[in-house]
Design an enzyme around this catalytic site. Structure first.
Site, mmCIF file in Angstrom:
data_model
loop_
_atom_site.group_PDB
_atom_site.id
_atom_site.type_symbol
_atom_site.label_atom_id
_atom_site.label_comp_id
_atom_site.label_asym_id
_atom_site.label_seq_id
_atom_site.Cartn_x
_atom_site.Cartn_y
_atom_site.Cartn_z
ATOM 1 N N HIS A 46 0.707 -1.531 -0.004
ATOM 2 C CA HIS A 46 -0.033 0.140 -0.470
ATOM 3 C C HIS A 46 0.935 1.431 -0.392
ATOM 4 C CE1 HIS A 46 -3.101 -2.289 0.457
ATOM 5 N NE2 HIS A 46 -3.334 -3.310 1.177
ATOM 6 N N LYS A 73 -0.209 -0.513 14.162
ATOM 7 C CA LYS A 73 -1.573 -0.841 15.091
ATOM 8 C C LYS A 73 -1.752 -0.681 16.412
ATOM 9 C CE LYS A 73 -3.386 -4.424 11.725
ATOM 10 N NZ LYS A 73 -4.406 -3.908 11.497
#
EC number: 1.1.1.49
Length: 457
Positions: free
Chosen positions: A231, A329
């Site tokens: 990404h 995260k």
């Protein structure tokens, strides 16, 4: 988006999380937008021994959970056309039987773990696909450079390159697409889009989400493979590429590939890379256990939940400009943006210290663009104050996956990753993976809900 496509759609891995959470909702958006013609076959293939009706019941539940923004009537329409075939996607006989249920030249979407990409593609090559068929392969494309090369070799035996979609739904995000318009449809930006004027570029995708039950995939991937190998490198390629001759699949792929070939992998791993893993903490009032204690995680594997690295681009436009990529995260706040920091003015005519350099922020999810500049102050006209020219982009009718699926069904590979890009992306990150596997870079721990480990950003 008024012309409807009648191409059939086959989902290998039709009962997986990706299918229920993203593919079926995306197809439902296309039905609602009038893009997917009535009567089009949508066939799911997986190992559950289900009937068509049992699969439709499962799909209806997933759509109620993940496609609530689409009218129920459109959800019912996609469910009504779903079919199901029990089978092993790595066996040619099972694939042959499944493909016999759909008409024409289908789109075949591999919504599968990348560990079974190769045997599935080999089985498809044994069966063969009709002229005009398309194969879509999810990310990450392979497990390393050698694996990506093997996958490409099989795909090239199966179909021409223009009929292969290596998918990355970030390319369907509104702001990522708007980078093309921002640069190449406005004279004001492109002359400044280079090392003469830009000091550094940061590409950040911080998430408050933790593991969220995805240990089966995530613990064997980690943040680097999950986000930075694909990404974020794609966003780097779009930001840094040279102007294309046209906004079409071939031109975009060539320019993105040129950039990735020029990316220099980090040379000092301890200086230019950061790896971390979250421990127990509180994220926006929600307690979160340590990653190592989550169900399905093998603590000794040392999987990172935070990854960051800095690379250079060895070409005329970007020589000397650091590109810093980061994703983590269980952080304290969601931050999804591309940030271009300009160099300071060469001479400060106003009194006092030098003002903050200009900053262009391209926000992702929600989409927006902000230009932070210095203007004369409201109180003292001979002083400067910081101002932000901020635009919130209106939501698009189709989600990133909806747009990606539309392009797939239309046979437009502009949002696909080319074979060269896929291999170059692995070439960039493999030295980092090797250094981390050898523990040359410490695995820092950070509390869930914090700003993460010690960072270069």
């Amino acid at each position: 988006m008024t012309q409807a496509t009648s191409r059939s759609f086959v989902i290998l891995g039709g009962t997986g999380d990706l299918t229920g959470r993203l593919l079926l909702p995306g197809l439902t958006e296309l039905v609602d937008a009038g893009v997917l013609a009535d009567g089009v076959d949508v066939l799911a293939v997986s190992q559950e021994d289900w009937t068509d009706d049992e699969y439709r019941a499962w799909a209806r539940e997933r759509l109620a959970e993940h496609a609530g923004h689409v009218p129920e009537a459109s959800r019912d329409r996609i469910v009504a056309r779903l079919g199901y075939r029990h089978g092993d996607v790595t066996l040619a006989a099972d694939l042959r039987a499944a493909l016999a249920r759909v008409a024409g030249a289908p789109v075949v979407y591999l919504a599968l773990p990348n560990t079974v990409f190769l045997p599935t593609l080999e089985a498809l090559a044994e069966v063969g696909l009709p002229e005009g068929a398309v194969v879509a392969v999810e990310k990450p494309f392979g497990r390393n450079l050698a694996d990506a090369r093997r996958l490409n070799a099989v795909l090239h035996r199966l179909l021409p390159e223009e009929s292969v979609f290596r998918t990355d739904h970030f390319l369907g995000m509104q702001t990522v697409l708007n980078i093309l318009g921002l640069r190449f449809a406005n004279r004001v930006f492109e002359p400044l889009w280079n090392a003469t004027h830009i000091e550094r570029v940061d590409i950040v995708f911080d998430e408050t989400l933790g593991l969220e039950g995805r240990a089966g995939y995530y613990d064997t991937a980690g943040a680097l493979k999950d986000m930075l190998q694909n990404h974020l490198l794609q966003m780097l390629a779009v930001v840094a590429m040279e102007p294309p001759a046209a906004v079409d699949a071939r031109s975009l792929a060539a320019r993105k590939a040129d950039v990735l070939r020029a990316v220099r992998a980090p040379e000092d791993m301890r200086r230019d890379t950061v790896r971390g893993r979250y421990i127990a903490g509180t994220v926006q009032g929600r307690p979160l256990p340590a990653y190592a204690t989550e169900d399905g995680v093998e603590p000794d594997r040392g999987t990172e939940t935070y990854a960051e690295y800095t690379v250079g681009i060895d070409n005329w436009r970007w020589a000397g400009v650091p590109f810093r990529l980061r994703s983590g995260k269980a952080l304290g706040a969601d931050r999804h943006e591309i940030v271009l920091r300009f160099k300071p003015v060469p001479h400060m005519a106003f009194g006092g210290g030098a003002p903050e350099p200009d900053v262009l922020r391209l926000r992702l999810d929600p989409d927006g663009i902000a230009l932070e500049i210095n203007l004369n102050g409201a109180g003292d006209p001979f002083d400067v104050e910081r101002r932000s020219l901020d635009i919130a982009l209106p939501p698009t009718r189709l989600s990133a996956y909806g747009l990606l699926l539309k392009e797939l069904l239309d046979g437009n590979a502009a949002l696909s990753i080319s074979d060269v890009e896929a291999e170059e992306s692995w070439r960039i990150v493999e030295p980092i993976l090797a250094a981390w596997a050898a523990d040359e870079v410490p695995l820092q721990e950070y509390p869930a809900g914090s700003d993460g480990p010690t960072s270069h950003l």
